[in-house]
Design a protein around this motif. Sequence first.
Motif, PDB file in Angstrom:
ATOM      1  N   TRP A   1     -20.798 -14.553  73.897  1.00  0.00           N
ATOM      2  CA  TRP A   1     -21.259 -15.160  72.655  1.00  0.00           C
ATOM      3  C   TRP A   1     -21.173 -14.252  71.434  1.00  0.00           C
ATOM      4  CZ3 TRP A   1     -22.354 -20.254  72.774  1.00  0.00           C
ATOM      5  CH2 TRP A   1     -22.693 -20.842  74.002  1.00  0.00           C
TER       6      TRP A   1
ATOM      7  N   ASP B   1     -16.043 -22.391  71.242  1.00  0.00           N
ATOM      8  CA  ASP B   1     -16.451 -23.145  70.053  1.00  0.00           C
ATOM      9  C   ASP B   1     -17.225 -22.242  69.106  1.00  0.00           C
ATOM     10  OD1 ASP B   1     -17.080 -25.094  68.221  1.00  0.00           O
ATOM     11  OD2 ASP B   1     -18.630 -26.032  69.440  1.00  0.00           O
ATOM     12  N   ARG B   2     -18.128 -21.457  69.640  1.00  0.00           N
ATOM     13  CA  ARG B   2     -18.919 -20.521  68.840  1.00  0.00           C
ATOM     14  C   ARG B   2     -18.013 -19.480  68.160  1.00  0.00           C
ATOM     15  NH1 ARG B   2     -22.674 -17.485  65.960  1.00  0.00           N
ATOM     16  NH2 ARG B   2     -22.856 -15.398  66.812  1.00  0.00           N
TER      17      ARG B   2
ATOM     18  N   LYS C   1     -18.131 -20.220  64.428  1.00  0.00           N
ATOM     19  CA  LYS C   1     -19.287 -19.406  64.018  1.00  0.00           C
ATOM     20  C   LYS C   1     -20.585 -20.217  63.986  1.00  0.00           C
ATOM     21  CE  LYS C   1     -16.368 -16.377  61.206  1.00  0.00           C
ATOM     22  NZ  LYS C   1     -16.166 -15.719  59.896  1.00  0.00           N
ATOM     23  N   ARG C   2     -20.618 -21.339  64.711  1.00  0.00           N
ATOM     24  CA  ARG C   2     -21.843 -22.133  64.785  1.00  0.00           C
ATOM     25  C   ARG C   2     -22.916 -21.388  65.556  1.00  0.00           C
ATOM     26  NH1 ARG C   2     -20.273 -27.306  67.782  1.00  0.00           N
ATOM     27  NH2 ARG C   2     -22.463 -27.842  67.392  1.00  0.00           N
ATOM     28  N   GLN C   3     -24.164 -21.807  65.377  1.00  0.00           N
ATOM     29  CA  GLN C   3     -25.274 -21.187  66.065  1.00  0.00           C
ATOM     30  C   GLN C   3     -25.242 -21.533  67.553  1.00  0.00           C
ATOM     31  OE1 GLN C   3     -27.613 -19.008  64.733  1.00  0.00           O
ATOM     32  NE2 GLN C   3     -26.202 -19.099  62.991  1.00  0.00           N
ATOM     33  N   VAL C   4     -25.625 -20.557  68.372  1.00  0.00           N
ATOM     34  CA  VAL C   4     -25.631 -20.754  69.816  1.00  0.00           C
ATOM     35  C   VAL C   4     -26.522 -21.923  70.203  1.00  0.00           C
ATOM     36  CG1 VAL C   4     -26.165 -19.700  72.046  1.00  0.00           C
ATOM     37  CG2 VAL C   4     -25.150 -18.317  70.223  1.00  0.00           C
TER      38      VAL C   4
ATOM     39  N   ILE D   1     -24.964 -25.368  69.583  1.00  0.00           N
ATOM     40  CA  ILE D   1     -23.895 -25.693  70.514  1.00  0.00           C
ATOM     41  C   ILE D   1     -24.470 -26.125  71.861  1.00  0.00           C
ATOM     42  CG2 ILE D   1     -21.980 -24.698  71.835  1.00  0.00           C
ATOM     43  CD1 ILE D   1     -21.399 -22.928  69.403  1.00  0.00           C
TER      44      ILE D   1
END
Length: 435
Positions: free
Chosen positions: A370, A413-414, A418-421, A424
């Motif tokens: 991550w 995807d992360r 750069k989305r938050q864990v 997701i």
Amino acid sequence: MGLGKTVSTLTALDILDLVEDAFPALVVAPLRVARSTWPDEASKWDHLQHLKVKAVTGTAIERKAALNTKAHIYTINFENLPWLVEALKDAWPFKTVVVDESTKLKGFRLRQGTLRAKALATVAHVKVDRFIELTGTPSPNGLVDLWGQAWFLDKGVRLGRTFNAFTDRWFQQLRVGSDPHAVQLQPMPHAQGEIQDRLRDICLTVDGRDYFDLREPVVNTIRVQLPPAARELYRDMEKTMFMEIEGEEIEAFGAAAKTMKCLQIANGAAYVGEDAVEWKVIHDEKIAALEEIVEEAAGMPVLVAYHFKSDLARLQRAFPKGRQLDADPGTIRDWNAGRIPLLFAHPASAGHGLNLQDGGNILAFFSVNWNLEEHQQIIERVGPTRQLQAGHDRPVFIHYILADDTVDDLILDRLQTKRQVQDILLEAMKARGLK
């Protein structure tokens, strides 16, 4: 790898079938590629949805059942070629044969060679009308590798009817040491140009530099399928993971930590016991995928990113010539000098300041995690900017080896968005009907 050989071939066969009978076609490939890559590639593209691709793999009973299933394209691994030729005998139906990674035919000789190549040779120019070979590295050990592959295309018309005729014309024998039988084939000065000219009309070369901006890496996602037992174990662990997360407000690190068991199973080995020191191998699908990357690299060094200690131990066992990136400055010097074929690096140890760009331009993620910063840092060690700064006019290839439909997909995807864990994971819970 990653430049579209599979989809290009499927498209060409589909168009070819408009003017002649291209199907049923047989694709011979490494096991994982035959089992997953060709069927998946056909289903991924809109213009190929109508093509049915059937993998002839598994037990003898499963292979026979696959052959009795109507399809446009049948795929089989190299090891099962002798079985296929024997099983079909005079009922051989394939007018078109595609060999994916044709360097596996390089050792063929008329009176010797591997059983699989000899089996294929019995039908190549008797029952097959069109023979297609795919490889990114046609001559990994030099020009001598070309004769076996070329024979399957033209039965020796261009490079000689026999291997001896080929070597007598373009090579000289150099004695190695004091053993009179130990000789090395050295190409004559005129060999390179003449051999290339003879093969020119039947070969097509695709150079990544013609299609990609050297300032951007060429990204290739390689998906492996978990074996049934591993898939069942993964599903049980995934349910446990989501139960631990559900209803809790936890920080990103805590959310990521709860996915570790699932990530271990995706990689192929899980830690057991309360002390989490010992680990148990569950599958080797990612090892097999990395073997294909290394084989296609044909001697070019590969930087391999891993996450768990179990990953490193399994990599070192599978690739004994590889080395771990450690604190010894000599390791980096050896890598940059081209003396290390595989360098195993944890992204946390390959951060700021390390210059690895002289050693190679191929990075394979055996496992992903991550941490976005660590991910970006290890890419930068061999990245496009450093390649150009060092004077290397070559594209950078990044291979992600992912276990399909696992937490690997969520991590990618992360890394890409750069989305938050937490976001997701919650979205994944909803998609699976667990929230």
